[in-house]
Design an enzyme around this catalytic site. Structure first.
Site, PDB file in Angstrom:
ATOM      1  N   HIS A  29       0.822  -1.210   0.000  1.00 15.50           N
ATOM      2  CA  HIS A  29       0.000   0.000   0.000  1.00 15.50           C
ATOM      3  C   HIS A  29       0.861   1.267   0.000  1.00 15.50           C
ATOM      4  O   HIS A  29       0.467   2.274  -0.590  1.00 15.50           O
ATOM      5  CB  HIS A  29      -0.939  -0.004   1.195  1.00 15.50           C
ATOM      6  CG  HIS A  29      -2.108  -0.921   1.033  1.00 15.50           C
ATOM      7  ND1 HIS A  29      -2.804  -1.032  -0.143  1.00 15.50           N
ATOM      8  CD2 HIS A  29      -2.725  -1.765   1.902  1.00 15.50           C
ATOM      9  CE1 HIS A  29      -3.788  -1.905  -0.004  1.00 15.50           C
ATOM     10  NE2 HIS A  29      -3.756  -2.369   1.227  1.00 15.50           N
ATOM     11  N   GLU A  33      -7.829   0.040   7.055  1.00 16.50           N
ATOM     12  CA  GLU A  33      -7.467   1.164   6.187  1.00 16.50           C
ATOM     13  C   GLU A  33      -6.193   0.793   5.430  1.00 16.50           C
ATOM     14  O   GLU A  33      -5.342   0.053   5.933  1.00 16.50           O
ATOM     15  CB  GLU A  33      -7.222   2.435   6.996  1.00 16.50           C
ATOM     16  CG  GLU A  33      -8.420   2.932   7.783  1.00 16.50           C
ATOM     17  CD  GLU A  33      -9.446   3.649   6.919  1.00 16.50           C
ATOM     18  OE1 GLU A  33      -9.183   3.842   5.701  1.00 16.50           O
ATOM     19  OE2 GLU A  33     -10.517   4.015   7.446  1.00 16.50           O
ATOM     20  N   CYS A  34      -6.039   1.357   4.230  1.00 14.46           N
ATOM     21  CA  CYS A  34      -4.851   1.073   3.421  1.00 14.46           C
ATOM     22  C   CYS A  34      -3.650   1.899   3.862  1.00 14.46           C
ATOM     23  O   CYS A  34      -2.522   1.574   3.514  1.00 14.46           O
ATOM     24  CB  CYS A  34      -5.137   1.310   1.943  1.00 14.46           C
ATOM     25  SG  CYS A  34      -5.443   3.030   1.517  1.00 14.46           S
ATOM     26  N   GLY A  35      -3.896   2.998   4.578  1.00 16.44           N
ATOM     27  CA  GLY A  35      -2.793   3.810   5.059  1.00 16.44           C
ATOM     28  C   GLY A  35      -2.896   5.273   4.658  1.00 16.44           C
ATOM     29  O   GLY A  35      -2.314   6.139   5.317  1.00 16.44           O
TER      30      GLY A  35
END
Length: 244
Positions: free
Chosen positions: A131, A239-241
């Site tokens: 990510h 969350e992906c970040g």
């Protein structure tokens, strides 16, 4: 605080977000976006993966508000999207005449090139690195290149527990204003707008995909699951970040 075209461009940490969140707590997304257009004449950007919430924002901006200065749309091509997502990006670009800016990983321009550079299935071996390379770094690079003062997202409180306390206005870690016009809308309100106004959407939604991310990391959701349950199935990741 209202800016005229001759006024200095808005700078970071210049807005009272507590006051703004109180003022726009239950406002229609149109009111929030209209405020952004009026008060941030330069450096306003929409970041979207062309999910249903992002499509609603796009429709409000370009069918309804029709700002004189087009808001740049920042899309992260992770090289691992569904083809249906890429088809919607192109359909939306034509429909709304988007000022579209596409960002990818620095050292790969295809899924095959990414695998050669980082090995097969990096998303399984090191998902946070995956990510970072495909989303976090390209997003930061795109926001910097576009001289972003404020960026618009399609996040909603009801999408997942990690977003339950989100406000309409926030500051990101770089001090830029982050605007979530649909923060208080529900999934039903969002889809109601889509149906009422004929907004294009990803056809994968009709196949049980509630939230659509990278193809290797996205599955349909079952009845009763929250909207983002199909992302990172089997892990605690929420969350992906890019929104942490």
């Amino acid at each position: 605080m209202v800016y005229t075209p001759e006024a200095p461009v808005a700078t970071r940490q210049q807005f009272d977000i507590d006051k703004l969140n109180q003022q726009f707590q239950f406002a229609h997304p149109r009111e929030i976006l209209a405020w952004c257009i009026e008060n941030i004449p330069h450096g306003l950007v929409q970041s979207t993966a062309f999910g249903v919430s992002g499509m609603v924002i796009m429709d409000v901006l370009y069918r309804d508000l029709q700002p004189q200065r087009r808001v740049p749309v920042l899309f992260l091509d992770t090289l691992h999207h569904f083809q249906e997502t890429l088809d919607l990006v192109e359909q939306s670009r034509k429909r709304y005449n988007l000022d579209l800016h596409v960002y990818k990983a620095l050292d790969a321009d295809s899924r095959e090139a990414f695998a050669l550079r980082y090995g097969d299935e990096l998303w399984h071996r090191a998902v946070d690195k995956f990510h970072y390379l495909t989303k976090v770094e390209p997003l930061e690079r795109g926001l910097k290149d576009l001289d972003t003062v404020a960026w618009i997202t399609g996040r909603r409180r009801d999408q997942s527990p990690s977003r339950a306390n989100m406000g309409v206005f926030e500051y990101d870690k770089k001090g830029r204003l982050k605007v979530n016009p649909l923060a208080y809308w529900t999934r039903n309100q969002t889809w109601g707008y889509v149906i009422e106004h004929g907004v294009p959407y990803n056809v994968l939604h009709d196949r049980g995909y509630a939230s659509i991310g990278d193809e290797p990391l996205t599955t349909p959701v079952a009845a009763g699951e929250h909207e983002r349950a199909g992302r990172w199935r089997g892990s605690a990741k929420m969350e992906c970040g890019i929104h942490l």
